[in-house]
Motif scaffolding. Sequence first.
Motif, PDB file in Angstrom:
ATOM      1  N   MET A 269       0.845  -1.189   0.000  1.00  0.00           N
ATOM      2  CA  MET A 269       0.000   0.000   0.000  1.00  0.00           C
ATOM      3  C   MET A 269       0.886   1.247   0.000  1.00  0.00           C
ATOM      4  SD  MET A 269      -2.940   0.952   2.679  1.00  0.00           S
ATOM      5  CE  MET A 269      -3.185   2.629   3.111  1.00  0.00           C
ATOM      6  N   ALA A 270       0.557   2.193  -0.816  1.00  0.00           N
ATOM      7  CA  ALA A 270       1.306   3.445  -0.909  1.00  0.00           C
ATOM      8  C   ALA A 270       0.664   4.503  -0.018  1.00  0.00           C
ATOM      9  CB  ALA A 270       1.329   3.921  -2.355  1.00  0.00           C
ATOM     10  N   ASP A 271       1.462   5.478   0.346  1.00  0.00           N
ATOM     11  CA  ASP A 271       0.977   6.586   1.166  1.00  0.00           C
ATOM     12  C   ASP A 271       0.819   7.861   0.350  1.00  0.00           C
ATOM     13  OD1 ASP A 271       1.049   4.969   3.397  1.00  0.00           O
ATOM     14  OD2 ASP A 271       3.049   5.603   3.979  1.00  0.00           O
ATOM     15  N   ILE A 272       0.680   7.747  -0.938  1.00  0.00           N
ATOM     16  CA  ILE A 272       0.704   8.898  -1.831  1.00  0.00           C
ATOM     17  C   ILE A 272      -0.583   9.720  -1.725  1.00  0.00           C
ATOM     18  CG2 ILE A 272       0.820   9.597  -4.262  1.00  0.00           C
ATOM     19  CD1 ILE A 272       3.473   8.567  -3.046  1.00  0.00           C
ATOM     20  N   HIS A 273      -0.413  11.023  -1.761  1.00  0.00           N
ATOM     21  CA  HIS A 273      -1.523  11.974  -1.782  1.00  0.00           C
ATOM     22  C   HIS A 273      -1.411  12.814  -3.046  1.00  0.00           C
ATOM     23  CE1 HIS A 273      -1.531  10.817   2.396  1.00  0.00           C
ATOM     24  NE2 HIS A 273      -2.689  11.407   2.552  1.00  0.00           N
ATOM     25  N   GLU A 274      -2.541  13.337  -3.477  1.00  0.00           N
ATOM     26  CA  GLU A 274      -2.578  14.239  -4.622  1.00  0.00           C
ATOM     27  C   GLU A 274      -2.717  15.669  -4.118  1.00  0.00           C
ATOM     28  OE1 GLU A 274      -5.346  15.148  -8.552  1.00  0.00           O
ATOM     29  OE2 GLU A 274      -6.147  13.924  -6.931  1.00  0.00           O
ATOM     30  N   LEU A 275      -1.905  16.556  -4.657  1.00  0.00           N
ATOM     31  CA  LEU A 275      -2.012  17.987  -4.373  1.00  0.00           C
ATOM     32  C   LEU A 275      -2.263  18.701  -5.684  1.00  0.00           C
ATOM     33  CD1 LEU A 275      -1.695  20.551  -2.587  1.00  0.00           C
ATOM     34  CD2 LEU A 275       0.716  20.521  -3.243  1.00  0.00           C
ATOM     35  N   GLN A 276      -3.337  19.494  -5.732  1.00  0.00           N
ATOM     36  CA  GLN A 276      -3.615  20.351  -6.880  1.00  0.00           C
ATOM     37  C   GLN A 276      -3.731  21.784  -6.382  1.00  0.00           C
ATOM     38  OE1 GLN A 276      -6.697  19.331  -9.707  1.00  0.00           O
ATOM     39  NE2 GLN A 276      -6.713  17.220  -8.988  1.00  0.00           N
ATOM     40  N   LEU A 277      -3.063  22.692  -7.065  1.00  0.00           N
ATOM     41  CA  LEU A 277      -3.157  24.126  -6.771  1.00  0.00           C
ATOM     42  C   LEU A 277      -3.362  24.882  -8.074  1.00  0.00           C
ATOM     43  CD1 LEU A 277      -0.108  24.626  -4.377  1.00  0.00           C
ATOM     44  CD2 LEU A 277      -2.514  24.620  -3.725  1.00  0.00           C
ATOM     45  N   ALA A 278      -4.207  25.880  -8.047  1.00  0.00           N
ATOM     46  CA  ALA A 278      -4.395  26.782  -9.181  1.00  0.00           C
ATOM     47  C   ALA A 278      -4.712  28.149  -8.591  1.00  0.00           C
ATOM     48  CB  ALA A 278      -5.525  26.303 -10.084  1.00  0.00           C
ATOM     49  N   LEU A 279      -3.774  29.071  -8.718  1.00  0.00           N
ATOM     50  CA  LEU A 279      -3.945  30.380  -8.084  1.00  0.00           C
ATOM     51  C   LEU A 279      -3.107  31.436  -8.788  1.00  0.00           C
ATOM     52  CD1 LEU A 279      -1.163  30.839  -6.195  1.00  0.00           C
ATOM     53  CD2 LEU A 279      -2.301  29.074  -4.870  1.00  0.00           C
ATOM     54  N   HIS A 280      -3.361  32.670  -8.439  1.00  0.00           N
ATOM     55  CA  HIS A 280      -2.585  33.797  -8.946  1.00  0.00           C
ATOM     56  C   HIS A 280      -1.788  34.412  -7.802  1.00  0.00           C
ATOM     57  CE1 HIS A 280      -5.080  33.662 -12.562  1.00  0.00           C
ATOM     58  NE2 HIS A 280      -4.134  34.394 -13.119  1.00  0.00           N
ATOM     59  N   LEU A 281      -0.591  34.862  -8.132  1.00  0.00           N
ATOM     60  CA  LEU A 281       0.235  35.620  -7.202  1.00  0.00           C
ATOM     61  C   LEU A 281       0.372  37.030  -7.754  1.00  0.00           C
ATOM     62  CD1 LEU A 281       2.982  32.922  -6.655  1.00  0.00           C
ATOM     63  CD2 LEU A 281       1.282  33.668  -4.982  1.00  0.00           C
ATOM     64  N   PRO A 282       0.436  38.026  -6.884  1.00  0.00           N
ATOM     65  CA  PRO A 282       0.566  39.404  -7.381  1.00  0.00           C
ATOM     66  C   PRO A 282       1.916  39.627  -8.042  1.00  0.00           C
ATOM     67  CG  PRO A 282       0.748  39.337  -4.983  1.00  0.00           C
ATOM     68  CD  PRO A 282       0.397  37.951  -5.428  1.00  0.00           C
ATOM     69  N   GLY A 283       1.951  40.593  -8.925  1.00  0.00           N
ATOM     70  CA  GLY A 283       3.190  40.939  -9.616  1.00  0.00           C
ATOM     71  C   GLY A 283       4.238  41.519  -8.695  1.00  0.00           C
ATOM     72  N   THR A 284       3.864  41.826  -7.460  1.00  0.00           N
ATOM     73  CA  THR A 284       4.797  42.409  -6.495  1.00  0.00           C
ATOM     74  C   THR A 284       5.603  41.366  -5.726  1.00  0.00           C
ATOM     75  OG1 THR A 284       3.032  42.464  -4.838  1.00  0.00           O
ATOM     76  CG2 THR A 284       3.371  44.466  -6.155  1.00  0.00           C
ATOM     77  N   VAL A 285       5.437  40.081  -6.062  1.00  0.00           N
ATOM     78  CA  VAL A 285       6.227  39.040  -5.398  1.00  0.00           C
ATOM     79  C   VAL A 285       7.700  39.314  -5.690  1.00  0.00           C
ATOM     80  CG1 VAL A 285       6.743  36.574  -5.339  1.00  0.00           C
ATOM     81  CG2 VAL A 285       4.383  37.340  -5.523  1.00  0.00           C
ATOM     82  N   PRO A 286       8.541  39.390  -4.647  1.00  0.00           N
ATOM     83  CA  PRO A 286       9.966  39.701  -4.851  1.00  0.00           C
ATOM     84  C   PRO A 286      10.666  38.679  -5.752  1.00  0.00           C
ATOM     85  CG  PRO A 286       9.381  39.827  -2.523  1.00  0.00           C
ATOM     86  CD  PRO A 286       8.197  39.235  -3.233  1.00  0.00           C
ATOM     87  N   PRO A 287      11.659  39.120  -6.518  1.00  0.00           N
ATOM     88  CA  PRO A 287      12.379  38.231  -7.433  1.00  0.00           C
ATOM     89  C   PRO A 287      12.962  36.992  -6.743  1.00  0.00           C
ATOM     90  CG  PRO A 287      12.991  40.508  -7.848  1.00  0.00           C
ATOM     91  CD  PRO A 287      12.133  40.509  -6.623  1.00  0.00           C
ATOM     92  N   GLU A 288      13.460  37.136  -5.526  1.00  0.00           N
ATOM     93  CA  GLU A 288      14.037  35.977  -4.832  1.00  0.00           C
ATOM     94  C   GLU A 288      12.968  34.942  -4.474  1.00  0.00           C
ATOM     95  OE1 GLU A 288      13.513  39.337  -1.799  1.00  0.00           O
ATOM     96  OE2 GLU A 288      14.364  39.149  -3.800  1.00  0.00           O
ATOM     97  N   ASP A 289      11.742  35.397  -4.196  1.00  0.00           N
ATOM     98  CA  ASP A 289      10.641  34.468  -3.937  1.00  0.00           C
ATOM     99  C   ASP A 289      10.218  33.753  -5.216  1.00  0.00           C
ATOM    100  OD1 ASP A 289      10.735  35.260  -1.315  1.00  0.00           O
ATOM    101  OD2 ASP A 289       8.891  36.437  -1.368  1.00  0.00           O
ATOM    102  N   LEU A 290      10.178  34.481  -6.327  1.00  0.00           N
ATOM    103  CA  LEU A 290       9.874  33.852  -7.617  1.00  0.00           C
ATOM    104  C   LEU A 290      10.951  32.838  -8.000  1.00  0.00           C
ATOM    105  CD1 LEU A 290       8.512  36.822  -9.747  1.00  0.00           C
ATOM    106  CD2 LEU A 290       7.237  34.844  -8.906  1.00  0.00           C
ATOM    107  N   ALA A 291      12.213  33.160  -7.692  1.00  0.00           N
ATOM    108  CA  ALA A 291      13.308  32.234  -8.001  1.00  0.00           C
ATOM    109  C   ALA A 291      13.164  30.944  -7.197  1.00  0.00           C
ATOM    110  CB  ALA A 291      14.654  32.895  -7.725  1.00  0.00           C
ATOM    111  N   LEU A 292      12.756  31.036  -5.944  1.00  0.00           N
ATOM    112  CA  LEU A 292      12.534  29.845  -5.132  1.00  0.00           C
ATOM    113  C   LEU A 292      11.371  29.021  -5.685  1.00  0.00           C
ATOM    114  CD1 LEU A 292      13.092  28.071  -2.668  1.00  0.00           C
ATOM    115  CD2 LEU A 292      11.519  29.548  -1.381  1.00  0.00           C
ATOM    116  N   LEU A 293      10.303  29.699  -6.067  1.00  0.00           N
ATOM    117  CA  LEU A 293       9.147  29.001  -6.638  1.00  0.00           C
ATOM    118  C   LEU A 293       9.530  28.317  -7.960  1.00  0.00           C
ATOM    119  CD1 LEU A 293       6.206  28.296  -6.325  1.00  0.00           C
ATOM    120  CD2 LEU A 293       5.613  30.530  -7.277  1.00  0.00           C
TER     121      LEU A 293
END
Length: 146
Positions: free
Chosen positions: A1-25
């Motif tokens: 038996m596996a312990d796998i889960h499904e994660l789905q995300l669909a969202l918008h982030l503002p254009g003001t997200v700092p470049p270093e945060d975008l680089a991590l994403l």
Amino acid sequence: MADIHELQLALHLPGTVPPEDLALLRWHLGLEGGRGSDAYEYPLWEARGPAGRIGGALVGELHPDGAQWALTVRQEVHPDEFDDVRRIVLWLGARTATVGTVGYFRFYETNVPDVLVAEAGTLRREVLRGEAAVEASGQVIPDFYA
């Protein structure tokens, strides 16, 4: 038996997200221009192609959308990754420009997912449980004009 889960995300982030945060994403998504962090051992959402347990395909996309960023993720997650995944999902929830349902989380053998909802800079999980499923007259997609 596996312990796998499904994660789905669909969202918008503002254009003001700092470049270093975008680089991590971008790094977590396995995209060019990404940069890792000491807080994570490896990218969480770089898998692509057929999903092993949840069916369908694994994806991770980040695209500019006018003054915002559009993010879509569908990945298989093992419980060993829950702490890291929880941290980045809460981080996204605190920054998202989307209000309302932003995703789903479910054990791969479960038919009904938990819903992820963003409001006022926070993210919460709503567990949908009921005594019985209600079938919607056999229509997979409702006929709006019927």
